[in-house]
Design a protein around this motif. Structure first.
Motif, PDB file in Angstrom:
ATOM      1  N   ASP A  25       0.841  -1.205   0.000  1.00 32.49           N
ATOM      2  CA  ASP A  25       0.000   0.000   0.000  1.00 32.49           C
ATOM      3  C   ASP A  25       0.873   1.250   0.000  1.00 32.49           C
ATOM      4  O   ASP A  25       2.043   1.216   0.390  1.00 32.49           O
ATOM      5  CB  ASP A  25      -0.916   0.020   1.223  1.00 32.49           C
ATOM      6  CG  ASP A  25      -1.949  -1.109   1.177  1.00 32.49           C
ATOM      7  OD1 ASP A  25      -2.109  -1.702   0.098  1.00 32.49           O
ATOM      8  OD2 ASP A  25      -2.569  -1.385   2.220  1.00 32.49           O
ATOM      9  N   GLU A  26       0.291   2.347  -0.382  1.00 33.90           N
ATOM     10  CA  GLU A  26       1.022   3.616  -0.473  1.00 33.90           C
ATOM     11  C   GLU A  26       1.618   4.015   0.874  1.00 33.90           C
ATOM     12  O   GLU A  26       2.756   4.445   0.974  1.00 33.90           O
ATOM     13  CB  GLU A  26       0.071   4.719  -0.979  1.00 33.90           C
ATOM     14  CG  GLU A  26       0.731   6.064  -1.215  1.00 33.90           C
ATOM     15  CD  GLU A  26       1.666   6.058  -2.412  1.00 33.90           C
ATOM     16  OE1 GLU A  26       2.545   6.941  -2.483  1.00 33.90           O
ATOM     17  OE2 GLU A  26       1.520   5.166  -3.280  1.00 33.90           O
ATOM     18  N   GLY A  27       0.845   3.889   1.939  1.00 36.46           N
ATOM     19  CA  GLY A  27       1.324   4.216   3.279  1.00 36.46           C
ATOM     20  C   GLY A  27       0.855   3.175   4.269  1.00 36.46           C
ATOM     21  O   GLY A  27      -0.109   2.454   4.008  1.00 36.46           O
ATOM     22  N   HIS A  33       2.773   7.609   6.555  1.00 39.08           N
ATOM     23  CA  HIS A  33       4.031   6.974   6.930  1.00 39.08           C
ATOM     24  C   HIS A  33       4.255   5.669   6.179  1.00 39.08           C
ATOM     25  O   HIS A  33       3.370   4.816   6.095  1.00 39.08           O
ATOM     26  CB  HIS A  33       4.061   6.718   8.437  1.00 39.08           C
ATOM     27  CG  HIS A  33       3.902   7.953   9.251  1.00 39.08           C
ATOM     28  ND1 HIS A  33       4.863   8.946   9.295  1.00 39.08           N
ATOM     29  CD2 HIS A  33       2.878   8.385  10.035  1.00 39.08           C
ATOM     30  CE1 HIS A  33       4.447   9.923  10.070  1.00 39.08           C
ATOM     31  NE2 HIS A  33       3.253   9.611  10.530  1.00 39.08           N
ATOM     32  N   SER A  34       5.472   5.520   5.652  1.00 37.22           N
ATOM     33  CA  SER A  34       5.842   4.274   4.984  1.00 37.22           C
ATOM     34  C   SER A  34       6.038   3.173   6.017  1.00 37.22           C
ATOM     35  O   SER A  34       6.104   3.435   7.235  1.00 37.22           O
ATOM     36  CB  SER A  34       7.144   4.467   4.197  1.00 37.22           C
ATOM     37  OG  SER A  34       8.230   4.678   5.090  1.00 37.22           O
ATOM     38  N   ALA A  38       7.214   3.589   9.911  1.00 38.14           N
ATOM     39  CA  ALA A  38       6.408   3.020  10.995  1.00 38.14           C
ATOM     40  C   ALA A  38       7.244   2.097  11.872  1.00 38.14           C
ATOM     41  O   ALA A  38       7.081   2.071  13.093  1.00 38.14           O
ATOM     42  CB  ALA A  38       5.202   2.269  10.417  1.00 38.14           C
ATOM     43  N   ARG A  39       8.157   1.320  11.262  1.00 44.71           N
ATOM     44  CA  ARG A  39       8.999   0.421  12.042  1.00 44.71           C
ATOM     45  C   ARG A  39       9.937   1.202  12.966  1.00 44.71           C
ATOM     46  O   ARG A  39      10.157   0.827  14.109  1.00 44.71           O
ATOM     47  CB  ARG A  39       9.828  -0.482  11.114  1.00 44.71           C
ATOM     48  CG  ARG A  39       9.054  -1.602  10.443  1.00 44.71           C
ATOM     49  CD  ARG A  39       8.457  -2.583  11.443  1.00 44.71           C
ATOM     50  NE  ARG A  39       9.433  -3.060  12.413  1.00 44.71           N
ATOM     51  CZ  ARG A  39      10.256  -4.088  12.203  1.00 44.71           C
ATOM     52  NH1 ARG A  39      10.224  -4.740  11.059  1.00 44.71           N
ATOM     53  NH2 ARG A  39      11.097  -4.479  13.146  1.00 44.71           N
ATOM     54  N   VAL A  40      10.487   2.315  12.459  1.00 44.52           N
ATOM     55  CA  VAL A  40      11.368   3.137  13.297  1.00 44.52           C
ATOM     56  C   VAL A  40      10.581   3.744  14.456  1.00 44.52           C
ATOM     57  O   VAL A  40      11.033   3.738  15.608  1.00 44.52           O
ATOM     58  CB  VAL A  40      12.034   4.239  12.456  1.00 44.52           C
ATOM     59  CG1 VAL A  40      12.768   5.243  13.357  1.00 44.52           C
ATOM     60  CG2 VAL A  40      13.011   3.617  11.458  1.00 44.52           C
ATOM     61  N   ILE A  41       9.394   4.248  14.167  1.00 46.93           N
ATOM     62  CA  ILE A  41       8.549   4.814  15.218  1.00 46.93           C
ATOM     63  C   ILE A  41       8.220   3.733  16.254  1.00 46.93           C
ATOM     64  O   ILE A  41       8.243   3.985  17.463  1.00 46.93           O
ATOM     65  CB  ILE A  41       7.268   5.418  14.607  1.00 46.93           C
ATOM     66  CG1 ILE A  41       7.621   6.645  13.752  1.00 46.93           C
ATOM     67  CG2 ILE A  41       6.258   5.790  15.700  1.00 46.93           C
ATOM     68  CD1 ILE A  41       6.468   7.168  12.917  1.00 46.93           C
ATOM     69  N   TYR A  42       7.924   2.528  15.786  1.00 43.01           N
ATOM     70  CA  TYR A  42       7.607   1.433  16.713  1.00 43.01           C
ATOM     71  C   TYR A  42       8.797   1.105  17.608  1.00 43.01           C
ATOM     72  O   TYR A  42       8.647   0.936  18.827  1.00 43.01           O
ATOM     73  CB  TYR A  42       7.177   0.193  15.938  1.00 43.01           C
ATOM     74  CG  TYR A  42       7.050  -1.037  16.830  1.00 43.01           C
ATOM     75  CD1 TYR A  42       5.949  -1.198  17.662  1.00 43.01           C
ATOM     76  CD2 TYR A  42       8.051  -2.007  16.852  1.00 43.01           C
ATOM     77  CE1 TYR A  42       5.835  -2.295  18.499  1.00 43.01           C
ATOM     78  CE2 TYR A  42       7.955  -3.103  17.687  1.00 43.01           C
ATOM     79  CZ  TYR A  42       6.841  -3.251  18.502  1.00 43.01           C
ATOM     80  OH  TYR A  42       6.743  -4.337  19.338  1.00 43.01           O
ATOM     81  N   LYS A  72      13.854  13.007   8.211  1.00 39.88           N
ATOM     82  CA  LYS A  72      12.474  13.321   7.796  1.00 39.88           C
ATOM     83  C   LYS A  72      11.537  13.325   9.000  1.00 39.88           C
ATOM     84  O   LYS A  72      10.687  14.214   9.147  1.00 39.88           O
ATOM     85  CB  LYS A  72      12.011  12.291   6.765  1.00 39.88           C
ATOM     86  CG  LYS A  72      10.608  12.508   6.236  1.00 39.88           C
ATOM     87  CD  LYS A  72      10.273  11.451   5.191  1.00 39.88           C
ATOM     88  CE  LYS A  72       8.834  11.598   4.701  1.00 39.88           C
ATOM     89  NZ  LYS A  72       8.494  10.532   3.707  1.00 39.88           N
ATOM     90  N   LEU A  73      11.686  12.347   9.896  1.00 33.90           N
ATOM     91  CA  LEU A  73      10.828  12.269  11.085  1.00 33.90           C
ATOM     92  C   LEU A  73      11.121  13.418  12.060  1.00 33.90           C
ATOM     93  O   LEU A  73      10.220  13.895  12.753  1.00 33.90           O
ATOM     94  CB  LEU A  73      11.009  10.918  11.777  1.00 33.90           C
ATOM     95  CG  LEU A  73      10.534   9.695  10.982  1.00 33.90           C
ATOM     96  CD1 LEU A  73      10.854   8.403  11.736  1.00 33.90           C
ATOM     97  CD2 LEU A  73       9.043   9.771  10.672  1.00 33.90           C
ATOM     98  N   VAL A  74      12.376  13.867  12.102  1.00 30.95           N
ATOM     99  CA  VAL A  74      12.722  15.039  12.914  1.00 30.95           C
ATOM    100  C   VAL A  74      12.012  16.271  12.352  1.00 30.95           C
ATOM    101  O   VAL A  74      11.423  17.066  13.104  1.00 30.95           O
ATOM    102  CB  VAL A  74      14.249  15.247  12.950  1.00 30.95           C
ATOM    103  CG1 VAL A  74      14.573  16.618  13.552  1.00 30.95           C
ATOM    104  CG2 VAL A  74      14.922  14.147  13.762  1.00 30.95           C
TER     105      VAL A  74
END
Length: 308
Positions: A25-27, A33-34, A38-42, A72-74
């Protein structure tokens, strides 16, 4: 070398699974969020304060790719660089309040997607099979976890499972035929039919929620009075090398000793090298051996005894 049919099946499963859980899926869950983001955020929500190097190692991600993703997340205000540690070699990072809110929302959406897409459409038995298969894939392909080994009594349905697994494994590993399956079916039936006195006991080893092996002890039908027999030791291939067999045998020996048996014996084949090593380490001594033809193979049966 891997069978081409097996390779094709693995690739087909990968295509199927990436589609069904929406990895293309696109996000992630139709958000901005890709999957990588999402994995980094998790990981940050799970570990709290950590470093980019630790996240890259955990995810197996290229450091340059991760650096760009974290920048990018910063910029989005979801993670922040924290003051350097005393050694100054790495910059710790953590989620901002906005980042924690996004992490909670993504986790909730992931839980809902797993339930709605994978689990809710299945009945309880299908659900158990699916989750069990996922555990087995994780155990086979992942790094061994420092899980607690549990020895317990068998649950409903597990005696049949133990017969099935041992018949299948000895066929694949030793080439034994259906005679062995017939024999062990009778052996387990004898265990169930044996009275409670003299003492008997069966143990199922459990690791990571999976059956990892088993063994049982009951009075020996042949030999001197006061002799226990250790029977049907087995360990699942994916859990071998983690001390399961040794723990099962040690438990069986302790049980025989405190139950008042004078000795414990077992019958095995000399081709089962790993099992023989476990017995020797536990103190068993080879008493006799005899050649025989069974299970479609020429075998050398061995009787081992441990005086208690």
């Amino acid at each position: 070398m891997a069978d081409p049919a097996d390779i094709a099946q693995v690739r087909a499963f990968n295509r199927f699974y990436t589609r069904i859980i929406g990895l293309l899926d696109e996000g992630m869950h139709k958000t901005m969020h890709s999957l990588s983001e999402a994995r980094v955020i998790y990981e940050l929500s799970k570990d709290g304060v950590t470093t980019g190097a630790q996240i890259a190692a955990t995810l197996g991600m290229d450091r340059g790719q991760l650096s760009r993703l974290m920048a990018k997340l910063v910029d989005q205000g979801l993670i922040a660089n924290l003051p350097r540690s005393a050694d100054g070699r790495s910059t710790p990072v953590g989620l901002t309040p906005e980042g924690r809110a996004v992490a909670a929302r993504l986790n909730a959406m992931s839980d809902a997607a797993a339930a709605e897409t994978l689990l809710d459409p299945l009945d309880p038995f299908e659900r158990r099979d699916l989750v069990g298969s996922m555990r087995r894939i994780t155990a086979l392909l992942g790094e061994p976890e420092a899980s607690t080994l549990v020895l317990r009594a068998p649950r409903i349905g597990e005696i049949g499972w133990l017969i099935h697994r041992q018949a299948l494994l000895y066929h694949l590993e030793q080439g034994w035929n259906g005679e062995f399956e017939t024999l062990i079916t009778r052996i387990y039936s004898e265990y169930e039919a044996a009275p409670g006195t003299p003492a008997k006991q069966i143990w199922v080893a459990e690791l990571e929620g999976e059956v990892a092996g088993s063994v049982f002890v009951l009075p020996a039908t042949d030999g001197e009075e006061g002799t226990a027999q250790l029977r049907m030791l087995y360990v699942e291939p994916m859990f071998r090398g983690r001390g399961v067999g040794g723990r099962l045998v040690a438990e069986a020996v302790t049980f025989a000793r405190i139950s008042g048996y004078k000795r414990i014996m077992l019958w095995t084949q000399d081709c089962l090298v790993s099992a023989r090593s476990i017995y020797q380490k536990a103190g068993f001594v080879l008493a006799k051996e005899e050649r025989h033809q069974s299970f479609g193979a020429d075998l050398n049966g061995q009787y081992w005894v441990l005086e208690l």
